[in-house]
Design a protein around this motif. Structure first.
Motif, PDB file in Angstrom:
ATOM      1  N   ALA A   1       0.802  -1.233   0.000  1.00  0.00           N
ATOM      2  CA  ALA A   1       0.000   0.000   0.000  1.00  0.00           C
ATOM      3  C   ALA A   1       0.831   1.279   0.000  1.00  0.00           C
ATOM      4  O   ALA A   1       0.655   2.139   0.854  1.00  0.00           O
ATOM      5  CB  ALA A   1      -0.957  -0.009   1.193  1.00  0.00           C
ATOM      6  N   HIS A   2       1.731   1.393  -0.939  1.00  0.00           N
ATOM      7  CA  HIS A   2       2.541   2.602  -1.030  1.00  0.00           C
ATOM      8  C   HIS A   2       1.805   3.662  -1.863  1.00  0.00           C
ATOM      9  O   HIS A   2       1.322   3.397  -2.951  1.00  0.00           O
ATOM     10  CB  HIS A   2       3.891   2.297  -1.672  1.00  0.00           C
ATOM     11  N   ASP A   3       1.745   4.890  -1.332  1.00  0.00           N
ATOM     12  CA  ASP A   3       1.025   5.979  -2.001  1.00  0.00           C
ATOM     13  C   ASP A   3       1.659   6.362  -3.335  1.00  0.00           C
ATOM     14  O   ASP A   3       2.879   6.459  -3.461  1.00  0.00           O
ATOM     15  CB  ASP A   3       1.031   7.239  -1.111  1.00  0.00           C
TER      16      ASP A   3
ATOM     17  N   THR B   1     -12.100  -1.013  -7.446  1.00  0.00           N
ATOM     18  CA  THR B   1     -10.894  -0.346  -6.962  1.00  0.00           C
ATOM     19  C   THR B   1     -11.023  -0.004  -5.483  1.00  0.00           C
ATOM     20  O   THR B   1     -12.124   0.198  -4.968  1.00  0.00           O
ATOM     21  CB  THR B   1     -10.620   0.945  -7.753  1.00  0.00           C
ATOM     22  N   LYS B   2      -9.900   0.060  -4.804  1.00  0.00           N
ATOM     23  CA  LYS B   2      -9.902   0.382  -3.380  1.00  0.00           C
ATOM     24  C   LYS B   2     -10.291   1.846  -3.167  1.00  0.00           C
ATOM     25  O   LYS B   2     -10.053   2.694  -4.032  1.00  0.00           O
ATOM     26  CB  LYS B   2      -8.506   0.162  -2.788  1.00  0.00           C
ATOM     27  N   PRO B   3     -10.896   2.154  -2.017  1.00  0.00           N
ATOM     28  CA  PRO B   3     -11.171   3.564  -1.707  1.00  0.00           C
ATOM     29  C   PRO B   3      -9.874   4.368  -1.765  1.00  0.00           C
ATOM     30  O   PRO B   3      -8.802   3.870  -1.415  1.00  0.00           O
ATOM     31  CB  PRO B   3     -11.712   3.505  -0.273  1.00  0.00           C
TER      32      PRO B   3
ATOM     33  N   ILE C   1      -5.484  12.538  -7.303  1.00  0.00           N
ATOM     34  CA  ILE C   1      -5.916  11.239  -6.781  1.00  0.00           C
ATOM     35  C   ILE C   1      -4.702  10.522  -6.220  1.00  0.00           C
ATOM     36  O   ILE C   1      -3.616  10.556  -6.819  1.00  0.00           O
ATOM     37  CB  ILE C   1      -6.612  10.398  -7.875  1.00  0.00           C
ATOM     38  N   ILE C   2      -4.856   9.908  -5.052  1.00  0.00           N
ATOM     39  CA  ILE C   2      -3.788   9.149  -4.408  1.00  0.00           C
ATOM     40  C   ILE C   2      -4.198   7.683  -4.378  1.00  0.00           C
ATOM     41  O   ILE C   2      -5.189   7.327  -3.728  1.00  0.00           O
ATOM     42  CB  ILE C   2      -3.508   9.658  -2.980  1.00  0.00           C
ATOM     43  N   LEU C   3      -3.451   6.845  -5.070  1.00  0.00           N
ATOM     44  CA  LEU C   3      -3.749   5.409  -5.159  1.00  0.00           C
ATOM     45  C   LEU C   3      -2.766   4.599  -4.328  1.00  0.00           C
ATOM     46  O   LEU C   3      -1.619   5.005  -4.124  1.00  0.00           O
ATOM     47  CB  LEU C   3      -3.660   4.931  -6.614  1.00  0.00           C
ATOM     48  N   THR C   4      -3.231   3.444  -3.865  1.00  0.00           N
ATOM     49  CA  THR C   4      -2.341   2.499  -3.191  1.00  0.00           C
ATOM     50  C   THR C   4      -2.332   1.171  -3.938  1.00  0.00           C
ATOM     51  O   THR C   4      -1.909   0.154  -3.403  1.00  0.00           O
ATOM     52  CB  THR C   4      -2.798   2.263  -1.735  1.00  0.00           C
ATOM     53  N   GLU C   5      -2.804   1.188  -5.175  1.00  0.00           N
ATOM     54  CA  GLU C   5      -2.774   0.001  -6.025  1.00  0.00           C
ATOM     55  C   GLU C   5      -2.416   0.463  -7.435  1.00  0.00           C
ATOM     56  O   GLU C   5      -2.352   1.658  -7.703  1.00  0.00           O
ATOM     57  CB  GLU C   5      -4.134  -0.716  -6.013  1.00  0.00           C
ATOM     58  N   GLY C   6      -2.170  -0.465  -8.312  1.00  0.00           N
ATOM     59  CA  GLY C   6      -1.717  -0.071  -9.637  1.00  0.00           C
ATOM     60  C   GLY C   6      -2.214  -0.978 -10.743  1.00  0.00           C
ATOM     61  O   GLY C   6      -1.425  -1.665 -11.383  1.00  0.00           O
ATOM     62  N   MET C   7      -3.520  -0.973 -10.984  1.00  0.00           N
ATOM     63  CA  MET C   7      -4.061  -1.762 -12.085  1.00  0.00           C
ATOM     64  C   MET C   7      -3.692  -1.122 -13.422  1.00  0.00           C
ATOM     65  O   MET C   7      -3.363   0.067 -13.482  1.00  0.00           O
ATOM     66  CB  MET C   7      -5.591  -1.840 -11.982  1.00  0.00           C
ATOM     67  N   ASN C   8      -3.778  -1.903 -14.470  1.00  0.00           N
ATOM     68  CA  ASN C   8      -3.458  -1.426 -15.796  1.00  0.00           C
ATOM     69  C   ASN C   8      -4.362  -0.267 -16.191  1.00  0.00           C
ATOM     70  O   ASN C   8      -5.578  -0.397 -16.181  1.00  0.00           O
ATOM     71  CB  ASN C   8      -3.612  -2.582 -16.799  1.00  0.00           C
ATOM     72  N   ARG C   9      -3.761   0.893 -16.494  1.00  0.00           N
ATOM     73  CA  ARG C   9      -4.494   2.088 -16.922  1.00  0.00           C
ATOM     74  C   ARG C   9      -5.655   2.396 -15.959  1.00  0.00           C
ATOM     75  O   ARG C   9      -6.744   2.799 -16.368  1.00  0.00           O
ATOM     76  CB  ARG C   9      -5.013   1.894 -18.346  1.00  0.00           C
ATOM     77  N   GLN C  10      -5.394   2.280 -14.675  1.00  0.00           N
ATOM     78  CA  GLN C  10      -6.456   2.343 -13.668  1.00  0.00           C
ATOM     79  C   GLN C  10      -7.231   3.653 -13.680  1.00  0.00           C
ATOM     80  O   GLN C  10      -8.469   3.659 -13.701  1.00  0.00           O
ATOM     81  CB  GLN C  10      -5.872   2.099 -12.271  1.00  0.00           C
ATOM     82  N   ILE C  11      -6.536   4.782 -13.606  1.00  0.00           N
ATOM     83  CA  ILE C  11      -7.234   6.068 -13.517  1.00  0.00           C
ATOM     84  C   ILE C  11      -8.043   6.321 -14.779  1.00  0.00           C
ATOM     85  O   ILE C  11      -9.191   6.787 -14.711  1.00  0.00           O
ATOM     86  CB  ILE C  11      -6.232   7.207 -13.268  1.00  0.00           C
ATOM     87  N   ARG C  12      -7.487   6.018 -15.918  1.00  0.00           N
ATOM     88  CA  ARG C  12      -8.213   6.205 -17.182  1.00  0.00           C
ATOM     89  C   ARG C  12      -9.472   5.334 -17.213  1.00  0.00           C
ATOM     90  O   ARG C  12     -10.528   5.774 -17.668  1.00  0.00           O
ATOM     91  CB  ARG C  12      -7.302   5.877 -18.369  1.00  0.00           C
ATOM     92  N   ARG C  13      -9.362   4.103 -16.751  1.00  0.00           N
ATOM     93  CA  ARG C  13     -10.517   3.198 -16.740  1.00  0.00           C
ATOM     94  C   ARG C  13     -11.586   3.668 -15.746  1.00  0.00           C
ATOM     95  O   ARG C  13     -12.785   3.585 -16.020  1.00  0.00           O
ATOM     96  CB  ARG C  13     -10.074   1.782 -16.394  1.00  0.00           C
ATOM     97  N   MET C  14     -11.143   4.149 -14.574  1.00  0.00           N
ATOM     98  CA  MET C  14     -12.084   4.646 -13.573  1.00  0.00           C
ATOM     99  C   MET C  14     -12.874   5.829 -14.135  1.00  0.00           C
ATOM    100  O   MET C  14     -14.105   5.899 -13.998  1.00  0.00           O
ATOM    101  CB  MET C  14     -11.339   5.049 -12.297  1.00  0.00           C
TER     102      MET C  14
ATOM    103  N   ILE D   1       5.654   9.418  -5.491  1.00  0.00           N
ATOM    104  CA  ILE D   1       5.650   8.007  -5.113  1.00  0.00           C
ATOM    105  C   ILE D   1       6.161   7.950  -3.685  1.00  0.00           C
ATOM    106  O   ILE D   1       7.320   8.283  -3.422  1.00  0.00           O
ATOM    107  CB  ILE D   1       6.556   7.160  -6.018  1.00  0.00           C
ATOM    108  N   MET D   2       5.293   7.584  -2.743  1.00  0.00           N
ATOM    109  CA  MET D   2       5.640   7.595  -1.321  1.00  0.00           C
ATOM    110  C   MET D   2       6.163   8.975  -0.928  1.00  0.00           C
ATOM    111  O   MET D   2       5.492   9.965  -1.141  1.00  0.00           O
ATOM    112  CB  MET D   2       6.639   6.476  -1.001  1.00  0.00           C
ATOM    113  N   HIS D   3       7.401   9.067  -0.422  1.00  0.00           N
ATOM    114  CA  HIS D   3       7.959  10.351   0.021  1.00  0.00           C
ATOM    115  C   HIS D   3       8.717  11.053  -1.095  1.00  0.00           C
ATOM    116  O   HIS D   3       9.226  12.167  -0.892  1.00  0.00           O
ATOM    117  CB  HIS D   3       8.913  10.112   1.193  1.00  0.00           C
ATOM    118  N   LEU D   4       8.789  10.453  -2.260  1.00  0.00           N
ATOM    119  CA  LEU D   4       9.554  11.026  -3.370  1.00  0.00           C
ATOM    120  C   LEU D   4       8.640  11.788  -4.312  1.00  0.00           C
ATOM    121  O   LEU D   4       7.600  11.271  -4.727  1.00  0.00           O
ATOM    122  CB  LEU D   4      10.264   9.905  -4.144  1.00  0.00           C
ATOM    123  N   ASP D   5       9.018  13.022  -4.660  1.00  0.00           N
ATOM    124  CA  ASP D   5       8.190  13.791  -5.587  1.00  0.00           C
ATOM    125  C   ASP D   5       9.043  14.327  -6.741  1.00  0.00           C
ATOM    126  O   ASP D   5      10.262  14.223  -6.734  1.00  0.00           O
ATOM    127  CB  ASP D   5       7.451  14.929  -4.872  1.00  0.00           C
ATOM    128  N   LEU D   6       8.358  14.899  -7.718  1.00  0.00           N
ATOM    129  CA  LEU D   6       9.053  15.385  -8.912  1.00  0.00           C
ATOM    130  C   LEU D   6      10.021  16.527  -8.621  1.00  0.00           C
ATOM    131  O   LEU D   6      11.061  16.654  -9.261  1.00  0.00           O
ATOM    132  CB  LEU D   6       8.027  15.861  -9.950  1.00  0.00           C
TER     133      LEU D   6
END
Length: 274
Positions: free
Chosen positions: A130-132, A162-164, A177-190, A206-211
């Motif tokens: 469950a990594h953000d 999908t998980k809450p 949106i903050i996800l803790t899962e990674g389905m194929n093209r998840q956000i686009r499908r949602m 990704i977790m504590h790392l940002d752009l």
């Protein structure tokens, strides 16, 4: 300490354990000039070669491992297959052999991590850890309160729900949106299920790392502090994947935001190629 041959190979960053097993089965691997079997242990002093090339053991403290953050531009494909035009390895041009942790779709942009450390890849990719992962999304129509609520509670796609997740409107056509899962093209499908089309998708954390200040196409090495935090975050991660428990889709799904004349199915049956 002895180590299984496939792990020994994957730890060098040459390939994954599964790919290492294939190399062994294809008799492209030798230990001390002899063909090994799957599951063979590698001990101190053993000489492992792949296609005749000597593969050195990983330093015990992993001081020779590479960890980088990359701002992937739109159009770059997250594959290590060099024959594919626009692959991420050629785009970065790193002198060491590295591979991406996870992926971003070709039309998406933003943060992705790459490394030569096979262990940390496996740990980060475990869904149960469950990594953000945070994304900035732009869609083709105004973002409504109902849309935000439905996205937050979970959406039925790919024969599961999908998980809450945390979703927040940031503008008329934008949200994070903050996800803790990674389905194929998840956000686009949602979004598609709810009658929206994603016009821009950018991963910013990704977790504590940002752009940070990375521009598209730029990359940087992780700092010692970032790497320590990363190792601490995955310290308790399992080493073997657990099969996900499928969630039942609603027997009678709530009416979505689709118009009556929209004929698309409510549930997609298979992954589409990028």
């Amino acid at each position: 300490m002895n180590k299984r041959l496939n792990k020994y190979i994957s730890d060098t960053g040459l390939c994954s354990r599964r790919e290492a097993d294939k190399l062994i089965e294809q008799q492209r691997v030798t230990i001390n000039d002899k063909l090994p079997e799957l599951g063979t242990q590698v001990g101190p002093g053993d000489k492992v070669r792949v296609d005749g090339k000597l593969i050195g053991a990983v330093a015990a403290d992993k001081s020779d491992r590479i960890y980088i953050a990359y701002n992937k531009p739109i159009g770059i494909t997250c594959t290590t297959e060099r024959h594919i035009k626009g692959n991420i390895i050629d785009a970065i041009g790193h002198k060491e052999r590295i591979f991406p942790i996870g992926r971003l779709d070709k039309p998406s942009e933003g943060l992705i991590l790459l490394t030569s450390d096979g262990d940390i890849v496996n740990k980060i990719l475990r869904a149960e850890n469950a990594h953000d992962k945070e994304y900035e999304v732009t869609v083709n129509q105004p973002v409504s309160d109902r849309f935000i609520q439905r996205m937050s509670k979970g959406v039925p796609i790919l024969r599961t729900v999908t998980k809450p997740c945390v979703v927040r409107a940031t503008g008329k056509f934008t949200f994070t949106i903050i996800l803790t899962e990674g389905m194929n093209r998840q956000i686009r499908r949602m979004c598609e299920f709810l009658g929206y089309e994603v016009t821009k998708l950018k991963r910013v954390r990704i977790m504590h790392l940002d752009l940070g200040k990375l521009r598209p196409g730029q990359w940087r090495n992780l700092t010692e502090q970032e790497l320590n935090q990363l190792n601490n975050a995955v310290k308790g991660s399992s080493k073997t994947a657990q099969a996900p428990t499928p969630q039942k889709t609603p027997a009678k799904p709530e009416k979505s935001l689709w118009s009556a004349q929209n004929k698309r199915p409510r549930f997609e049956r298979k992954n589409k190629p990028v």
